[in-house]
Design a protein around this motif. Sequence first.
Motif, PDB file in Angstrom:
ATOM      1  N   UNK A  58     -10.894  42.732  58.721  1.00 18.41           N
ATOM      2  CA  UNK A  58     -10.120  41.726  57.991  1.00 18.41           C
ATOM      3  C   UNK A  58      -9.765  42.185  56.589  1.00 18.41           C
ATOM      4  N   UNK A  59      -8.858  41.420  55.999  1.00 15.08           N
ATOM      5  CA  UNK A  59      -8.526  41.559  54.576  1.00 15.08           C
ATOM      6  C   UNK A  59      -8.124  40.195  54.067  1.00 15.08           C
ATOM      7  N   UNK A  60      -8.366  39.960  52.784  1.00 14.95           N
ATOM      8  CA  UNK A  60      -7.940  38.701  52.168  1.00 14.95           C
ATOM      9  C   UNK A  60      -7.490  38.937  50.736  1.00 14.95           C
ATOM     10  N   UNK A  61      -6.650  38.016  50.271  1.00 10.16           N
ATOM     11  CA  UNK A  61      -6.193  37.996  48.878  1.00 10.16           C
ATOM     12  C   UNK A  61      -6.264  36.550  48.388  1.00 10.16           C
ATOM     13  N   UNK A  62      -6.690  36.380  47.137  1.00 12.69           N
ATOM     14  CA  UNK A  62      -6.766  35.058  46.516  1.00 12.69           C
ATOM     15  C   UNK A  62      -6.140  35.107  45.130  1.00 12.69           C
ATOM     16  N   UNK A  63      -5.548  33.986  44.724  1.00 14.14           N
ATOM     17  CA  UNK A  63      -4.927  33.883  43.407  1.00 14.14           C
ATOM     18  C   UNK A  63      -3.436  34.123  43.490  1.00 14.14           C
ATOM     19  N   UNK A  64      -2.669  33.544  42.571  1.00 12.77           N
ATOM     20  CA  UNK A  64      -1.210  33.659  42.606  1.00 12.77           C
ATOM     21  C   UNK A  64      -0.692  35.091  42.616  1.00 12.77           C
ATOM     22  N   UNK A  65      -1.428  36.009  42.007  1.00 15.97           N
ATOM     23  CA  UNK A  65      -1.005  37.408  42.010  1.00 15.97           C
ATOM     24  C   UNK A  65      -1.870  38.268  42.926  1.00 15.97           C
ATOM     25  N   UNK A  66      -2.718  37.616  43.735  1.00 13.77           N
ATOM     26  CA  UNK A  66      -3.614  38.373  44.603  1.00 13.77           C
ATOM     27  C   UNK A  66      -4.642  39.161  43.832  1.00 13.77           C
ATOM     28  N   UNK A  67      -5.061  38.622  42.677  1.00 17.02           N
ATOM     29  CA  UNK A  67      -5.952  39.363  41.785  1.00 17.02           C
ATOM     30  C   UNK A  67      -7.346  39.561  42.372  1.00 17.02           C
ATOM     31  N   UNK A  68      -7.730  38.717  43.314  1.00 19.21           N
ATOM     32  CA  UNK A  68      -8.989  38.911  44.037  1.00 19.21           C
ATOM     33  C   UNK A  68      -8.655  39.296  45.477  1.00 19.21           C
ATOM     34  N   UNK A  69      -9.268  40.350  45.964  1.00 16.70           N
ATOM     35  CA  UNK A  69      -8.955  40.808  47.316  1.00 16.70           C
ATOM     36  C   UNK A  69     -10.119  41.618  47.884  1.00 16.70           C
ATOM     37  N   UNK A  70     -10.096  41.781  49.199  1.00 21.63           N
ATOM     38  CA  UNK A  70     -11.115  42.592  49.851  1.00 21.63           C
ATOM     39  C   UNK A  70     -10.588  43.045  51.201  1.00 21.63           C
ATOM     40  N   UNK A  71     -11.017  44.231  51.624  1.00 15.80           N
ATOM     41  CA  UNK A  71     -10.690  44.740  52.951  1.00 15.80           C
ATOM     42  C   UNK A  71     -11.978  45.232  53.600  1.00 15.80           C
ATOM     43  N   UNK A  72     -12.149  44.977  54.900  1.00 18.11           N
ATOM     44  CA  UNK A  72     -13.386  45.315  55.597  1.00 18.11           C
ATOM     45  C   UNK A  72     -13.062  45.967  56.937  1.00 18.11           C
ATOM     46  N   UNK A  73     -13.648  47.149  57.176  1.00 15.36           N
ATOM     47  CA  UNK A  73     -13.400  47.891  58.420  1.00 15.36           C
ATOM     48  C   UNK A  73     -14.339  47.496  59.559  1.00 15.36           C
ATOM     49  N   UNK A  74     -15.424  46.794  59.251  1.00 11.37           N
ATOM     50  CA  UNK A  74     -16.388  46.321  60.248  1.00 11.37           C
ATOM     51  C   UNK A  74     -16.750  47.387  61.279  1.00 11.37           C
ATOM     52  N   UNK A  75     -17.118  48.558  60.800  1.00  8.28           N
ATOM     53  CA  UNK A  75     -17.607  49.595  61.702  1.00  8.28           C
ATOM     54  C   UNK A  75     -16.567  50.579  62.190  1.00  8.28           C
ATOM     55  N   UNK A  76     -15.298  50.292  62.005  1.00  7.09           N
ATOM     56  CA  UNK A  76     -14.263  51.272  62.328  1.00  7.09           C
ATOM     57  C   UNK A  76     -14.311  52.380  61.268  1.00  7.09           C
ATOM     58  N   UNK A  77     -13.773  53.570  61.573  1.00 12.58           N
ATOM     59  CA  UNK A  77     -13.752  54.640  60.566  1.00 12.58           C
ATOM     60  C   UNK A  77     -13.136  54.153  59.250  1.00 12.58           C
ATOM     61  N   UNK A  78     -13.716  54.592  58.149  1.00 12.33           N
ATOM     62  CA  UNK A  78     -13.312  54.097  56.833  1.00 12.33           C
ATOM     63  C   UNK A  78     -11.808  54.213  56.604  1.00 12.33           C
ATOM     64  N   UNK A  80      -9.378  52.721  58.234  1.00 17.50           N
ATOM     65  CA  UNK A  80      -8.489  52.631  59.395  1.00 17.50           C
ATOM     66  C   UNK A  80      -8.147  51.209  59.802  1.00 17.50           C
ATOM     67  N   UNK A  81      -8.820  50.208  59.224  1.00 13.51           N
ATOM     68  CA  UNK A  81      -8.614  48.830  59.683  1.00 13.51           C
ATOM     69  C   UNK A  81      -8.324  47.871  58.529  1.00 13.51           C
ATOM     70  N   UNK A  82      -9.314  47.671  57.664  1.00 13.65           N
ATOM     71  CA  UNK A  82      -9.140  46.714  56.567  1.00 13.65           C
ATOM     72  C   UNK A  82      -7.996  47.074  55.648  1.00 13.65           C
ATOM     73  N   UNK A  83      -7.869  48.368  55.332  1.00 14.95           N
ATOM     74  CA  UNK A  83      -6.816  48.787  54.406  1.00 14.95           C
ATOM     75  C   UNK A  83      -5.409  48.598  54.996  1.00 14.95           C
ATOM     76  N   UNK A  84      -5.171  48.964  56.260  1.00 10.69           N
ATOM     77  CA  UNK A  84      -3.848  48.678  56.843  1.00 10.69           C
ATOM     78  C   UNK A  84      -3.539  47.178  56.911  1.00 10.69           C
ATOM     79  N   UNK A  85      -4.555  46.358  57.156  1.00 16.95           N
ATOM     80  CA  UNK A  85      -4.341  44.907  57.170  1.00 16.95           C
ATOM     81  C   UNK A  85      -3.934  44.427  55.781  1.00 16.95           C
ATOM     82  N   UNK A  86      -4.687  44.892  54.765  1.00 15.76           N
ATOM     83  CA  UNK A  86      -4.360  44.524  53.389  1.00 15.76           C
ATOM     84  C   UNK A  86      -2.968  45.028  53.014  1.00 15.76           C
TER      85      UNK A  86
END
Length: 206
Positions: A58-78, A80-86
């Motif tokens: 998953x990935x998420x963004x919060x705030x009008x400019x997306x100033x808070x965000x996170x991406x998580x690969x949950x066990x997939x190779x670093x 390869x998952x969270x970053x493309x989603x973000x």
Amino acid sequence: MDVTPDTYLTIEGEAEAVMRERSSKFYSFAYHVESEEHISQRLDALRKQYYDATHHCYAWRLGPTGERFRANDDGEPSGTAGRPILGQMLSHGITDALIVVVRYFGGTKLGVPGLIAAYRQGAADAIDAAHVVERTVDARLRVDFSYTAMNDVMRIVKEEQPTIEAQTFDNLCTMVLAIRKSRAEALEGRLRKVEGATVELLPQRT
């Protein structure tokens, strides 16, 4: 959709999509969220519903400019998952949103390029299925005024048309108003000129 400095794009409600890539199946979900607590609740619900899935990326963004965000690969190779989603969230310009791609591994490895492409497409499909809306970045004001100043204050409110979040009318009257940032200075200036009124800028809702 054009975005001005005091507007932003987000998802209304939720949406989902599904795709197959070789023998793996990907379920994609898009949600409107407004806090990290809300995000945790959504993730927990998906983990319970799809408890037998191989990955919940998953990935998420919060705030009008997306100033808070996170991406998580949950066990997939670093990377390869969270970053493309973000990356899909960034390219579509959406914030206050959570995108989750749930994978059921089918036995055939996709490799790093294949994983990146699959998670990117899964996120794009969820966003395409979602209802993207424009929201305003609002300033919030509290105005305290005497009862004798009510007519002047109410006339300004009627003309400037802010959202009235709260109001109390007594010997001392109080209103909490919200208005898009580009129009806040005009509203504040007019209210400050009213005799018997004081204006306080409030923090934005987070």
